[in-house]
Design a protein around this motif. Structure first.
Motif, PDB file in Angstrom:
ATOM      1  N   VAL A   1      51.921  16.476 -16.776  1.00 56.94           N
ATOM      2  CA  VAL A   1      51.198  17.696 -16.448  1.00 56.94           C
ATOM      3  C   VAL A   1      52.100  18.882 -16.698  1.00 56.94           C
ATOM      4  O   VAL A   1      53.224  18.940 -16.224  1.00 56.94           O
ATOM      5  CB  VAL A   1      50.750  17.659 -14.969  1.00 56.94           C
ATOM      6  CG1 VAL A   1      50.047  18.949 -14.608  1.00 56.94           C
ATOM      7  CG2 VAL A   1      49.834  16.460 -14.728  1.00 56.94           C
TER       8      VAL A   1
ATOM      9  N   SER B   1      46.650  17.756 -17.823  1.00 52.87           N
ATOM     10  CA  SER B   1      47.515  16.945 -18.675  1.00 52.87           C
ATOM     11  C   SER B   1      47.074  16.947 -20.130  1.00 52.87           C
ATOM     12  O   SER B   1      47.788  16.460 -21.001  1.00 52.87           O
ATOM     13  CB  SER B   1      47.607  15.512 -18.149  1.00 52.87           C
ATOM     14  OG  SER B   1      46.332  14.983 -17.923  1.00 52.87           O
TER      15      SER B   1
ATOM     16  N   LEU C   1      47.842   9.208 -16.748  1.00 56.36           N
ATOM     17  CA  LEU C   1      48.251  10.604 -16.660  1.00 56.36           C
ATOM     18  C   LEU C   1      49.747  10.745 -16.447  1.00 56.36           C
ATOM     19  O   LEU C   1      50.342  11.752 -16.812  1.00 56.36           O
ATOM     20  CB  LEU C   1      47.496  11.304 -15.523  1.00 56.36           C
ATOM     21  CG  LEU C   1      45.962  11.274 -15.650  1.00 56.36           C
ATOM     22  CD1 LEU C   1      45.346  12.122 -14.552  1.00 56.36           C
ATOM     23  CD2 LEU C   1      45.517  11.746 -17.004  1.00 56.36           C
TER      24      LEU C   1
END
Length: 327
Positions: A31, A90, A26
């Protein structure tokens, strides 16, 4: 504040059920903070199915181009890490089997169902090597079975055992991502494997496996296109446009069956022989979430809770998106 809640939710969602599923990095995906207008749509996909065709055809890119929205595709090996990425914000949209959103909802993930697709059907199976002494699902008792925890194959394994009168506690599930399970199956560290295409098709071409159960003969389920809940609330029209493009890709796939395997191979790199097997048994389509679909998904969720596979009882309908009026 909304971004902070998503980040906190991501931390809470990285729980034990995802162990061994190979979650995407991630930190590399990034994000996104909330924005008034969408510039990039991030879609999670796996190595098979309608989203791969849509990517190869670039139908979503073409549909969103007039709005100035680009598309970024993010590959996952299985549904649970894709759901984790949706929860983290994300990625915005993504396709999984039936089980991952149930595990996600039980863990409080910020996800919502936006459309249904056909099940993995004959392209998802529990199988053993041809020289195995195991001849039936009932004979899996006491053996090690590789499966991704919280995946659609997990649901198939649970349902197949139940149908054969075998308690889930009487087998030894070995929770592995598909690539790790492939290695374990090759080295006989697991005696059976439950997985979907193209991993199933690769195993078929490599080992000439003995199939014990398939989803189409065991379950009446769907696969799902999911969205991050906040994204769905803020960008409903982009979701409608994306679903329309997926419907267009499904129509192309159904009328160009001879080219589907090549399209899948081109995008994923999976050997053409395996993708041909997968393509020939894949059903293409996309439909709204109906009460009947919700009822079927609820039955799966109730089974998982009864077996102690999810920590609490959930209501699937609470996680279903309502399209904007007129769509």
């Amino acid at each position: 504040m909304a971004w902070t809640r998503r980040t906190l939710g991501a931390a809470l969602f990285s729980f034990g059920l995802l162990m061994g599923t190979g979650a995407a990095d991630l930190s590399l995906l990034g994000v996104r903070a909330e924005a008034a207008s969408l510039k990039e749509l991030r879609i999670g996909y796996q190595k098979t199915g309608l989203p791969v065709i849509a990517r190869q055809q670039q139908v979503i890119e073409k549909a969103l181009a007039p709005e100035g929205v680009s598309v970024r595709w993010v590959e996952f090996s299985a549904g649970p890490p894709l759901v984790e990425a949706l929860n983290a914000g994300s990625i915005d949209l993504g396709w999984t089997g039936d089980a991952p959103p149930i595990f996600g909802q039980a863990a409080g993930a910020a996800i919502t169902y936006v459309a249904a697709l056909p099940s993995n059907g004959a392209g998802e199976a529990v199988f053993v090597k041809p020289d195995s002494a195991i001849k039936s699902v009932a004979e899996l008792k006491g053996h090690k079975i590789g499966v991704g925890k919280g995946t659609s194959a997990h649901n198939l394994l649970v349902a197949a055992l139940e149908k054969a009168g075998v308690d889930f506690k009487d087998i030894t599930p070995v929770y592995l991502s598909p690539p790790d399970a492939a290695a374990a199956f090759a080295s006989d560290k697991i005696e059976a494997w439950a997985v979907w295409d193209p991993f199933f098709a690769v195993a078929e071409t490599r080992y000439k496996v003995r199939v014990l159960a398939t989803t189409d003969k065991t379950l009446d389920v769907k696969t799902y296109f999911l969205a991050n809940r906040g994204f769905a609330a803020e960008h409903p029209q982009e979701i409608v446009t994306t679903l329309g493009a997926l419907k267009q890709a499904a129509g192309w796939a159904d009328s160009h069956r001879d080219k589907v395997a090549e399209a899948l191979h081109e995008v994923t790199g999976v050997p053409l022989e395996a993708q041909t097997l997968a393509a020939n048994r894949t059903q293409f389509g996309i439909e709204p979430i109906t009460p009947a679909i919700i009822e079927s998904q609820q039955a799966t969720a109730d089974r998982f809770f009864r077996l102690g596979l999810i920590p609490k009882k959930i209501t699937v309908s609470e996680a279903v998106w309502t399209p904007p009026a007129g769509n």
